[in-house]
Every structure is written in structure tokens, then in C-alpha cells.
Design a protein around this motif. Structure first.
Motif, PDB file in Angstrom:
ATOM      1  N   GLN A   1      45.763  42.296  28.995  1.00 22.63           N
ATOM      2  CA  GLN A   1      44.523  42.083  29.741  1.00 22.63           C
ATOM      3  C   GLN A   1      44.779  41.286  31.021  1.00 22.63           C
ATOM      4  O   GLN A   1      44.236  41.598  32.081  1.00 22.63           O
ATOM      5  CB  GLN A   1      43.493  41.364  28.859  1.00 22.63           C
ATOM      6  CG  GLN A   1      43.008  42.176  27.668  1.00 22.63           C
ATOM      7  CD  GLN A   1      42.306  43.461  28.094  1.00 22.63           C
ATOM      8  OE1 GLN A   1      41.570  43.498  29.075  1.00 22.63           O
ATOM      9  NE2 GLN A   1      42.555  44.533  27.349  1.00 22.63           N
ATOM     10  N   ASP A   2      45.600  40.257  30.912  1.00 21.74           N
ATOM     11  CA  ASP A   2      45.914  39.451  32.093  1.00 21.74           C
ATOM     12  C   ASP A   2      46.676  40.279  33.126  1.00 21.74           C
ATOM     13  O   ASP A   2      46.413  40.181  34.327  1.00 21.74           O
ATOM     14  CB  ASP A   2      46.746  38.234  31.686  1.00 21.74           C
ATOM     15  CG  ASP A   2      47.042  37.330  32.869  1.00 21.74           C
ATOM     16  OD1 ASP A   2      46.094  36.805  33.475  1.00 21.74           O
ATOM     17  OD2 ASP A   2      48.226  37.155  33.197  1.00 21.74           O
TER      18      ASP A   2
ATOM     19  N   GLN B   1      40.094  44.132  37.300  1.00 25.08           N
ATOM     20  CA  GLN B   1      38.840  43.382  37.258  1.00 25.08           C
ATOM     21  C   GLN B   1      37.856  43.932  38.281  1.00 25.08           C
ATOM     22  O   GLN B   1      36.653  44.040  38.004  1.00 25.08           O
ATOM     23  CB  GLN B   1      39.096  41.896  37.521  1.00 25.08           C
ATOM     24  CG  GLN B   1      37.853  41.029  37.338  1.00 25.08           C
ATOM     25  CD  GLN B   1      37.372  41.033  35.896  1.00 25.08           C
ATOM     26  OE1 GLN B   1      38.105  40.680  34.977  1.00 25.08           O
ATOM     27  NE2 GLN B   1      36.121  41.442  35.688  1.00 25.08           N
TER      28      GLN B   1
ATOM     29  N   ASP C   1      50.574  39.316  28.630  1.00 25.25           N
ATOM     30  CA  ASP C   1      49.329  39.749  27.995  1.00 25.25           C
ATOM     31  C   ASP C   1      48.771  40.952  28.750  1.00 25.25           C
ATOM     32  O   ASP C   1      48.664  40.931  29.984  1.00 25.25           O
ATOM     33  CB  ASP C   1      48.324  38.601  28.016  1.00 25.25           C
ATOM     34  CG  ASP C   1      46.985  39.000  27.437  1.00 25.25           C
ATOM     35  OD1 ASP C   1      46.864  39.075  26.211  1.00 25.25           O
ATOM     36  OD2 ASP C   1      46.055  39.267  28.240  1.00 25.25           O
TER      37      ASP C   1
ATOM     38  N   TRP D   1      36.407  47.085  36.831  1.00 25.56           N
ATOM     39  CA  TRP D   1      35.428  46.792  35.790  1.00 25.56           C
ATOM     40  C   TRP D   1      34.120  46.282  36.396  1.00 25.56           C
ATOM     41  O   TRP D   1      33.035  46.670  35.949  1.00 25.56           O
ATOM     42  CB  TRP D   1      35.995  45.754  34.823  1.00 25.56           C
ATOM     43  CG  TRP D   1      37.235  46.211  34.114  1.00 25.56           C
ATOM     44  CD1 TRP D   1      37.570  47.504  33.790  1.00 25.56           C
ATOM     45  CD2 TRP D   1      38.309  45.395  33.664  1.00 25.56           C
ATOM     46  NE1 TRP D   1      38.794  47.535  33.158  1.00 25.56           N
ATOM     47  CE2 TRP D   1      39.271  46.267  33.056  1.00 25.56           C
ATOM     48  CE3 TRP D   1      38.575  44.025  33.673  1.00 25.56           C
ATOM     49  CZ2 TRP D   1      40.456  45.791  32.496  1.00 25.56           C
ATOM     50  CZ3 TRP D   1      39.752  43.555  33.122  1.00 25.56           C
ATOM     51  CH2 TRP D   1      40.679  44.428  32.542  1.00 25.56           C
TER      52      TRP D   1
ATOM     53  N   SER E   1      46.494  43.487  33.521  1.00 22.97           N
ATOM     54  CA  SER E   1      45.546  44.431  34.110  1.00 22.97           C
ATOM     55  C   SER E   1      44.739  43.776  35.221  1.00 22.97           C
ATOM     56  O   SER E   1      44.463  44.390  36.260  1.00 22.97           O
ATOM     57  CB  SER E   1      44.601  44.972  33.025  1.00 22.97           C
ATOM     58  OG  SER E   1      45.313  45.733  32.060  1.00 22.97           O
ATOM     59  N   LYS E   2      44.382  42.520  35.039  1.00 27.12           N
ATOM     60  CA  LYS E   2      43.666  41.792  36.086  1.00 27.12           C
ATOM     61  C   LYS E   2      44.561  41.572  37.300  1.00 27.12           C
ATOM     62  O   LYS E   2      44.111  41.657  38.444  1.00 27.12           O
ATOM     63  CB  LYS E   2      43.162  40.460  35.543  1.00 27.12           C
ATOM     64  CG  LYS E   2      42.046  40.607  34.522  1.00 27.12           C
ATOM     65  CD  LYS E   2      41.621  39.255  33.968  1.00 27.12           C
ATOM     66  CE  LYS E   2      40.517  39.415  32.924  1.00 27.12           C
ATOM     67  NZ  LYS E   2      40.114  38.104  32.350  1.00 27.12           N
TER      68      LYS E   2
END
Length: 292
Positions: free
Chosen positions: A268-269, A277, A266, A280, A271-272
Motif C-alpha cells: 500500500q505504501d 493515492q 509495504d 484513488w 502504491s502511494k
């Protein structure tokens, strides 16, 4: 990052097999670290391939490798055993290498008794130096680490393939007497040979499990019962990555798009995982300071 990690000596004192994945770039490190392994192993094969696009055949320099050691160890508190090849030369080079790996944050260094240029331990054409020359390298390594007993010297012998198991065992005994903390008899070729190694030494032992390599792959429980303290899987990550990329890129080449390709993480996952995170959160905290 692992919280309050144990040292390698503490891990080995538990008498429970430590399983360490091979990390070879920053993504593999972050994935392994997120999963909570107690120990990581910086694979020379994978690191040289990822960083330089070259085979692990003595082509990487000390400077290349200590750069990677510093990057990996600076990104995690999990202890990492780092491949130091032959020490990159003679005794003075060994001193320089051990000191550099210490400064870079390695929890231990693996040194091997191959001639330079070295080769991956599960490939052909390996030759070893005289045992006494390796003994001298280990003495220099232990002197260089000084009072820092948390930094372990892993002594590897590649004598099995060319000279047989008996010679490999004799060399390992010499290296232990010279001050090595962990013994690594490379490329045993049967379960019986693994068992013999486990019975011969009462010190932390490394089992090098290379999927498709020269050594059979017992279960983790079997390795522990044989007497091994550490099972490294240096190739699992880059072999899995290579396989996944082959399939993903082949799909893209054939279809011209990735609409039907679902075997991916995923976004988004991921990217974290990479650290977005924090970016952000920073942006949100300081948004009011931005110039209007």
C-alpha cells in the motif's frame, strides 16, 4: 517532490557538502525524492543498464539519454545533475546535447574528456581526448546555456587513471578557465589524492563515491573538510536493488512462493509512492459521474 528547491549554485554557496544519490529509473527517483535530498544525480551507468540493459560503454545515444533526462526532471522539482557523457560527438553535437538537456529540465550537465566511445569512470580502458578539444567543448557548452547561469556545466576529466594526478589537475584548471562551473576529477586512488584535489581548487568540486570502485570512501564530514561541495553516490541505488532482487528472486525460485520472504516494502505504501493515492482520490471525487 521537493518544495521550493534551491538552485545548485545556492546549494553550493552554503559551503556544506551536498550528498546526491544516483537515480537511474523512475522508482529510484521517487524513493530518493520522498526522502528529501537537496540534489539528485542521473547516473549514466545505472540509467543505461536500467533503460537498455547494456554497459555504460558509449552504446547509449543522445536520444536515449535525453529521453531519460526529460522523464526524470519532469517528475520532480529537485535539481538533477545529468550525465551527458562526451556530448555525443563533436562541437555541434555538444551544442545539441546541452540545448536538449536544458529543454528537458536538467539543473546541470556533466561532460567528460574521454574519447568516444566512453566507458564508466571506474572501469578499465579509458582514453582521453586532447585537453584543448575538451576546452572547446566547454566553451560551446557555456555559450549554449547563454544567460541561464542556473544551469551548471560540470567538467569531468578521466586523465588520472592513465596519465596521473598532475595531468588531471592541469586539465581541470584548463576546463575551469574555459568556463566550467564545477570540476570533477574522476577516479582519484587515495585519500591523499582527494585532499590534493580539494586544496588545489576553490570552486565547487565533485567527489564520485562508487562503492567497490577505484576511489576510497571518506565520511561526508571528511569530504567537506577537504573542500568538496558535492558527493555523488551513483551506484548505491542500483547495487542495492540488484542485491535485493537477487535475494528475493532466489527465494522464490527455491521455495516456489514468497510466504516467508519479508524483506520487501509495504504494498500500500509503495502504491502511494507511485501515485495511486491521486488515482484513488480522483475515483472517489468523480464516482457519481460513472455510468450506472
Amino acid at each position: 517532490m521537493a518544495g521550493n528547491p534551491k538552485t545548485l549554485s545556492q546549494l553550493f554557496s552554503q559551503k556544506k557538502l551536498v550528498v546526491a544519490p544516483g537515480i537511474f529509473d523512475m522508482i529510484s527517483l521517487k524513493v530518493a525524492d520522498r526522502l528529501g535530498f537537496d540534489c539528485l544525480y542521473m547516473t549514466g551507468y545505472g540509467t543505461v543498464a536500467s533503460y537498455l540493459g547494456l554497459p555504460d560503454a558509449g552504446l547509449a545515444t543522445y536520444t536515449d539519454m535525453v529521453n531519460r533526462v526529460a522523464a526524470f526532471c519532469g517528475a520532480t522539482s529537485t535539481p538533477i545533475i545529468c550525465d551527458g557523457d562526451t556530448g555525443y560527438g563533436g562541437l555541434l553535437n555538444v551544442e545539441h546535447t546541452v540545448a536538449g538537456y536544458l529543454r528537458a529540465g536538467a539543473a546541470g550537465i556533466q561532460l567528460e574528456d574521454q574519447e568516444f566511445p566512453k566507458k564508466c569512470g571506474h572501469t578499465k580502458g579509458r582514453r582521453v581526448i586532447p585537453a584543448q578539444d575538451m576546452v572547446n567543448k566547454i566553451k560551446v557548452a557555456t555559450d549554449t546555456r547563454g544567460a541561464n547561469k542556473d544551469f551548471l556545466i560540470v567538467a569531468r576529466t578521466d586523465a588520472r587513471t592513465t596519465h596521473g594526478l598532475d595531468e588531471a589537475l592541469k586539465r581541470a584548471e584548463h576546463y575551469l578557465k574555459a568556463g566550467a562551473d564545477v570540476l570533477f576529477v574522476e577516479s582519484p586512488e587515495s585519500v591523499d589524492e582527494l585532499a590534493i584535489i580539494g586544496r588545489t581548487f576553490d570552486v565547487p568540486l565533485v567527489a564520485n563515491i562508487v562503492e567497490g570502485g577505484r576511489t576510497p570512501q571518506p565520511t561526508a564530514r571528511e569530504l567537506q573538510e577537504m573542500g568538496f561541495a558535492l558527493a555523488i553516490h551513483p551506484g548505491l541505488g542500483f547495487l542495492a536493488m540488484g542485491y535485493a532482487l537477487q535475494h528475493a528472486y532466489s527465494h522464490l525460485k527455491e521455495s516456489g512462493d514468497s510466504l516467508q520472504y519479508e524483506e520487501i516494502a509495504d504494498f500500500q505504501d509503495f502504491s502511494k509512492l507511485i501515485g495511486f493515492q491521486k488515482v484513488w482520490d480522483f475515483d472517489e471525487k468523480y464516482r457519481s459521474l460513472e455510468t450506472k
